[in-house]
Write a protein that holds these residues in place. Sequence first.
Motif, PDB file in Angstrom:
ATOM      1  N   LYS A  43       0.835  -1.213   0.000  1.00  0.00           N
ATOM      2  CA  LYS A  43       0.000   0.000   0.000  1.00  0.00           C
ATOM      3  C   LYS A  43       0.867   1.260   0.000  1.00  0.00           C
ATOM      4  O   LYS A  43       1.939   1.298   0.591  1.00  0.00           O
ATOM      5  CB  LYS A  43      -0.906   0.002   1.237  1.00  0.00           C
ATOM      6  CG  LYS A  43      -2.110  -0.895   1.068  1.00  0.00           C
ATOM      7  CD  LYS A  43      -3.128  -0.693   2.177  1.00  0.00           C
ATOM      8  CE  LYS A  43      -2.607  -1.189   3.504  1.00  0.00           C
ATOM      9  NZ  LYS A  43      -3.627  -1.201   4.557  1.00  0.00           N
ATOM     10  N   LYS A  74      -6.328  -2.398  -0.489  1.00  0.00           N
ATOM     11  CA  LYS A  74      -6.070  -3.736  -1.002  1.00  0.00           C
ATOM     12  C   LYS A  74      -7.023  -4.068  -2.151  1.00  0.00           C
ATOM     13  O   LYS A  74      -8.224  -3.771  -2.076  1.00  0.00           O
ATOM     14  CB  LYS A  74      -6.281  -4.728   0.154  1.00  0.00           C
ATOM     15  CG  LYS A  74      -6.121  -6.166  -0.240  1.00  0.00           C
ATOM     16  CD  LYS A  74      -6.489  -7.076   0.929  1.00  0.00           C
ATOM     17  CE  LYS A  74      -6.703  -8.471   0.403  1.00  0.00           C
ATOM     18  NZ  LYS A  74      -6.400  -9.522   1.332  1.00  0.00           N
ATOM     19  N   ASP A 100      -2.178  -5.995   1.351  1.00  0.00           N
ATOM     20  CA  ASP A 100      -1.902  -5.667   2.742  1.00  0.00           C
ATOM     21  C   ASP A 100      -1.810  -6.979   3.497  1.00  0.00           C
ATOM     22  O   ASP A 100      -2.098  -8.036   2.969  1.00  0.00           O
ATOM     23  CB  ASP A 100      -2.919  -4.698   3.340  1.00  0.00           C
ATOM     24  CG  ASP A 100      -4.281  -5.320   3.566  1.00  0.00           C
ATOM     25  OD1 ASP A 100      -4.468  -6.485   3.207  1.00  0.00           O
ATOM     26  OD2 ASP A 100      -5.156  -4.622   4.087  1.00  0.00           O
ATOM     27  N   LYS A 101      -1.350  -6.917   4.704  1.00  0.00           N
ATOM     28  CA  LYS A 101      -1.112  -8.111   5.500  1.00  0.00           C
ATOM     29  C   LYS A 101      -0.236  -9.131   4.756  1.00  0.00           C
ATOM     30  O   LYS A 101      -0.694 -10.155   4.270  1.00  0.00           O
ATOM     31  CB  LYS A 101      -2.433  -8.732   5.945  1.00  0.00           C
ATOM     32  CG  LYS A 101      -3.148  -7.873   6.994  1.00  0.00           C
ATOM     33  CD  LYS A 101      -4.508  -8.385   7.332  1.00  0.00           C
ATOM     34  CE  LYS A 101      -4.585  -9.186   8.612  1.00  0.00           C
ATOM     35  NZ  LYS A 101      -4.270  -8.452   9.842  1.00  0.00           N
ATOM     36  N   ASP A 258      -1.931  -3.880  14.269  1.00  0.00           N
ATOM     37  CA  ASP A 258      -1.895  -2.975  13.115  1.00  0.00           C
ATOM     38  C   ASP A 258      -0.690  -3.226  12.202  1.00  0.00           C
ATOM     39  O   ASP A 258      -0.406  -2.439  11.317  1.00  0.00           O
ATOM     40  CB  ASP A 258      -1.906  -1.515  13.595  1.00  0.00           C
ATOM     41  CG  ASP A 258      -0.710  -1.189  14.481  1.00  0.00           C
ATOM     42  OD1 ASP A 258      -0.019  -2.142  14.921  1.00  0.00           O
ATOM     43  OD2 ASP A 258      -0.462  -0.002  14.728  1.00  0.00           O
ATOM     44  N   ASP A 260       0.719  -4.410   9.185  1.00  0.00           N
ATOM     45  CA  ASP A 260       0.297  -4.926   7.876  1.00  0.00           C
ATOM     46  C   ASP A 260       1.412  -5.697   7.187  1.00  0.00           C
ATOM     47  O   ASP A 260       1.154  -6.585   6.384  1.00  0.00           O
ATOM     48  CB  ASP A 260      -0.128  -3.767   6.978  1.00  0.00           C
ATOM     49  CG  ASP A 260      -1.541  -3.312   7.277  1.00  0.00           C
ATOM     50  OD1 ASP A 260      -2.278  -4.086   7.934  1.00  0.00           O
ATOM     51  OD2 ASP A 260      -1.910  -2.194   6.871  1.00  0.00           O
ATOM     52  N   TYR A 261       2.646  -5.303   7.469  1.00  0.00           N
ATOM     53  CA  TYR A 261       3.778  -5.928   6.769  1.00  0.00           C
ATOM     54  C   TYR A 261       4.799  -6.418   7.779  1.00  0.00           C
ATOM     55  O   TYR A 261       5.244  -5.660   8.634  1.00  0.00           O
ATOM     56  CB  TYR A 261       4.430  -4.932   5.805  1.00  0.00           C
ATOM     57  CG  TYR A 261       3.432  -4.389   4.811  1.00  0.00           C
ATOM     58  CD1 TYR A 261       2.905  -5.218   3.831  1.00  0.00           C
ATOM     59  CD2 TYR A 261       2.988  -3.069   4.894  1.00  0.00           C
ATOM     60  CE1 TYR A 261       1.960  -4.742   2.938  1.00  0.00           C
ATOM     61  CE2 TYR A 261       2.049  -2.581   4.002  1.00  0.00           C
ATOM     62  CZ  TYR A 261       1.540  -3.427   3.026  1.00  0.00           C
ATOM     63  OH  TYR A 261       0.603  -2.958   2.156  1.00  0.00           O
ATOM     64  N   TYR A 291      -2.868 -13.266   6.588  1.00  0.00           N
ATOM     65  CA  TYR A 291      -1.647 -12.767   5.927  1.00  0.00           C
ATOM     66  C   TYR A 291      -1.343 -13.610   4.682  1.00  0.00           C
ATOM     67  O   TYR A 291      -1.621 -14.807   4.659  1.00  0.00           O
ATOM     68  CB  TYR A 291      -0.450 -12.855   6.876  1.00  0.00           C
ATOM     69  CG  TYR A 291      -0.405 -11.743   7.901  1.00  0.00           C
ATOM     70  CD1 TYR A 291       0.342 -10.588   7.677  1.00  0.00           C
ATOM     71  CD2 TYR A 291      -1.133 -11.845   9.079  1.00  0.00           C
ATOM     72  CE1 TYR A 291       0.370  -9.566   8.619  1.00  0.00           C
ATOM     73  CE2 TYR A 291      -1.113 -10.826  10.026  1.00  0.00           C
ATOM     74  CZ  TYR A 291      -0.357  -9.693   9.792  1.00  0.00           C
ATOM     75  OH  TYR A 291      -0.334  -8.686  10.712  1.00  0.00           O
TER      76      TYR A 291
END
Length: 309
Positions: A43, A74, A100-101, A258, A260-261, A291
Amino acid sequence: MKKNIFILIIISIFMYFFINKDTYVSNEIDVPYIVTNKVSIVKGRENIDDLIEVQSYHDFTLYVDMSGVNVNKKGLYYANVAAKTKNTMTSKIIEVEVLDKVVYLTFDDGPSLNTQKILNILDKYNIKATFFVTAENKAYDYMIQNAFKQGHTIGLHAYIHDYAYLYLSENNYFHDLENISKYVEERIGIKSEYIRFPGGSSNTVSKKYNSKIMSRLAKKVTEKGYIYYDWNISSGDAESIEVSSKDIIKNSTNISEDMDYIILLFHDSASKKTTVESLDAIIRYYKDRGYVFKNIDKGSYIYHQKILN
Ligand code: ZN
């Protein structure tokens, strides 16, 4: 004899013009070819120019229309890509996947006798990961090629994993980087542009050998076109000779809601048996939370720790 040489010269002149004419004609009709069909990005990445591969005999200008892509959400979108040379132009619609994730599993210090076991587990879940390799264990060098062939990313760690040598001078570091780069290229056929510094960019062990060397190296590797990756979650598997599976799993899944990565650090060395034993549980943990697993590529999330030397 002289007559033969004369004929040879005439043939050569003829061939010269013939070949040149041929090249000239084929260049004239050559249009650039956009190879890329799809890119996956994290993102917030608004420019994807560097992810588009174009084959062209001539200089070209790339135009990417991202107006149909919401880079902050996403989803699967489409972008129009055009490559224009002086005389021709080609365009193509490509897919842009905004992720994301994502969890990036990364393994330092391999290959080792555990690499095959790691690959088997990754394969079972159809997951791609990243191996930052060394040349310390030449008996398993073929695993570099195997991992690459199976779609994993090969990154550069060190040819010789020796802090005292690597961080003594910039010259030493780059000499070693060149060696591991060549070693990897000989095995996978392409140059890797992904780096992980031994000890990470935030290591303080380098202070002993050269003040502020990490600050200078981080800047210089980037100038040379490499991308270096640290980790934002560590499995802790290198904190002692044998860390229990329980602790590795606990460390590896100690994330905030929170995040995401996640770039997760493991070690692929002979003594890290418990790392292998922990992998199933860690993979399942992230799968259950939605994920996706990705190997590092140019569209990846990049995490840099704070440089302390
Ligand atoms: Zn290492």
